[in-house]
Design a protein around this motif. Structure first.
Motif, PDB file in Angstrom:
ATOM      1  N   ARG A   6       0.822  -1.192   0.000  1.00 32.83           N
ATOM      2  CA  ARG A   6       0.000   0.000   0.000  1.00 32.83           C
ATOM      3  C   ARG A   6       0.862   1.251   0.000  1.00 32.83           C
ATOM      4  O   ARG A   6       1.882   1.328   0.669  1.00 32.83           O
ATOM      5  CB  ARG A   6      -0.902   0.010   1.235  1.00 32.83           C
ATOM      6  N   GLN A  71      -6.393  -0.697   6.340  1.00 38.71           N
ATOM      7  CA  GLN A  71      -5.466  -0.415   5.229  1.00 38.71           C
ATOM      8  C   GLN A  71      -6.197  -0.426   3.889  1.00 38.71           C
ATOM      9  O   GLN A  71      -5.673  -0.884   2.881  1.00 38.71           O
ATOM     10  CB  GLN A  71      -4.324  -1.442   5.211  1.00 38.71           C
ATOM     11  N   HIS A 335      -8.558  -0.166  -6.357  1.00 33.57           N
ATOM     12  CA  HIS A 335      -8.754  -1.377  -5.569  1.00 33.57           C
ATOM     13  C   HIS A 335      -9.824  -2.275  -6.187  1.00 33.57           C
ATOM     14  O   HIS A 335      -9.635  -3.476  -6.334  1.00 33.57           O
ATOM     15  CB  HIS A 335      -9.143  -0.989  -4.138  1.00 33.57           C
TER      16      HIS A 335
END
Ligand code: PFF
Length: 448
Positions: A6, A71, A335
């Motif tokens: 990330r 996250q 994502h």
């Protein structure tokens, strides 16, 4: 994306500046000044402060915690925490609202760029000749020019977001936010020299107790707190997801709340003395920044400089906020659909630009299209987003934090031990925030 891959903020300072960049925007200068002006100045400020600390800080902290502990960006954060329940869809609402707000936010930011260019080129006389109100109306009614400025805003925003979290958003925030602070300071010092300084201070800081009996003041204050702190639209969840585990979130949340509020107050101390010094009326609504202030700058000694500085400030504030709104959608698409950052920024930037075009046309060729109480297109979008979707989403997030997430997990994710502070936070998200926000929601649906 695996957690270890990330993107992250490069430093704690970078995280603070980027988040402050998101919070400090048109809301602090353009919106705060006219909402305060319409709601009695000092009385509004008092209620606003209460809302910031009672509702804003707990929600801000909760949003950071949602992002950092999972996250994940807004939509995926809720999916991660509540995979099997309806709550998993909650984060998506934030993504949609962020896109909707950015669509019209870019239109207003485009007006800022136009006024900035006028002041930089010293060509405000043409405006003065037509009368400032007429000139402003003429400009926003033009079918193409405001759209070209709106496009410029979106292009700049896309350019920053394409650069990534650390090298785009954080780098730009580190460069621009200190400049923003200095500009505000310079303008505030100049403001002290104006004859109307104390009158402006009194207007903003002296509560008129009678105004406290008007329910709209409370509604306006709460709505402004949501908007200004950038709450309930996935921004703070997404920005929180780039925070390293060892950072302490409560302190960050309080720092940002104080910074955002101070910025609005000092901006008020720049705007109101200027308005009073020239015998104008502060309760002018949204036109305050684009009609009253340009008139003030035209009359003021050295006003060309002061005006240019003011609109540079507003442009920086708007850009760093627009960036955060686009980042919400971009992080989501990266994502969810596995898009590259560049593809997501360009594609969504283009989509949001197109979505905003009608908002601009609503002041010109499409002025006939109105809805919800005779509002134009931009005002309908703002009403739906800021008065309905934001409070609704904020309410649901608070309920999630206080009733769905396990108490122990939520407190741990917030870096709050079960001390008095932890109990205060938990009580807020469980009771105070949902109740207060529910009242606002019902009232604003009622009064339209
Ligand atoms: N907080 C920004 C302002 O005060 O102008 C605007 C904003 C930024 C609203 C981010 C919403 C958001 F998610």
């Amino acid at each position: 994306m695996a957690a270890h891959m990330r993107e992250r903020w490069g430093s704690g300072r970078g995280f603070l500046l980027a988040t402050l960049g998101s919070a400090v925007g048109l809301g602090n200068v353009w919106r705060f000044s006219y909402v305060a002006g319409e709601n009695g100045g000092g009385a509004f400020l008092l209620v606003y402060l209460v809302m910031v600390f009672l509702v804003g800080v707990p929600l801000l902290l909760g949003e950071f915690a949602l992002g950092r502990s999972t996250q994940r960006e807004s939509a995926a954060a809720f999916e991660t925490l509540a995979p099997a329940s309806r709550w998993r869809h909650l984060g998506l609402l934030g993504v949609i609202v962020a896109g909707l707000i950015l669509a019209y936010y870019a239109v207003i930011a485009g007006w800022v760029l136009k006024y900035l260019s006028l002041h930089l080129m010293g060509s405000t006389q043409e405006f003065a000749a037509a009368g400032f109100a007429n000139a402003f109306r003429g400009f926003i009614a033009h079918p193409l020019e405001p759209i070209a400025w709106q496009f410029t805003v979106m292009a700049l925003t896309v350019a920053v977001v394409t650069g990534g979290v650390e090298r785009g958003i954080e780098a730009v925030s580190k460069l621009l936010m200190p400049a923003l602070g200095l500009l505000l300071l310079a303008l505030a010092i100049h403001s002290v020299t104006l004859p109307g300084f104390w009158q402006g201070v009194a207007f903003l800081l002296q509560p008129d107790w009678r105004a406290l009996t008007r329910p709209q003041v409370y509604l306006a204050a709460l709505g402004q707190a949501f908007f200004s702190m950038g709450l309930a639209m996935g921004v703070m969840v997404t920005y929180g997801s780039y925070v390293a585990p060892q950072r302490r979130l409560p302190r960050a949340a309080v720092t940002i709340a104080i910074g955002d509020t101070l910025f609005a107050i000092v901006a008020g101390l720049v705007i109101f003395p200027a308005v009073f010094s020239f015998g104008l009326d502060p309760a002018q609504g949204p036109a305050l920044a684009f009609v009253v202030l340009p008139e003030v700058f035209a009359q003021m000694k050295g006003g060309a400089w002061v005006g240019a500085a003011f609109f540079v400030l507003l442009a920086i504030a708007a850009l760093t906020s627009a960036v955060s709104l686009l980042e919400v959608a971009v992080a989501f698409a990266m994502h969810r659909f596995g898009w590259s950052r560049k593809r997501a920024s360009l594609g969504l930037g283009a989509l949001i630009f197109v979505l905003g075009v009608p908002a601009s046309l609503g002041f010109g060729p499409w002025a006939g299209l109105t809805g919800i109480g005779g509002r134009g297109i931009l005002d309908v979008m703002d009403f739906v987003a800021a008065n309905i979707l934001l409070p609704l989403n904020g309410l649901l997030i608070a309920v999630f934090l206080g009733w769905v997430w396990r108490r122990r997990d939520a407190l741990a994710a917030c870096d709050l031990p079960s001390s008095r502070l932890g109990r205060f936070w938990y009580f807020s998200v469980r009771y105070t925030v949902p109740l207060l926000v529910a009242v606002v929601l019902v009232r604003s649906a009622w009064t339209g």
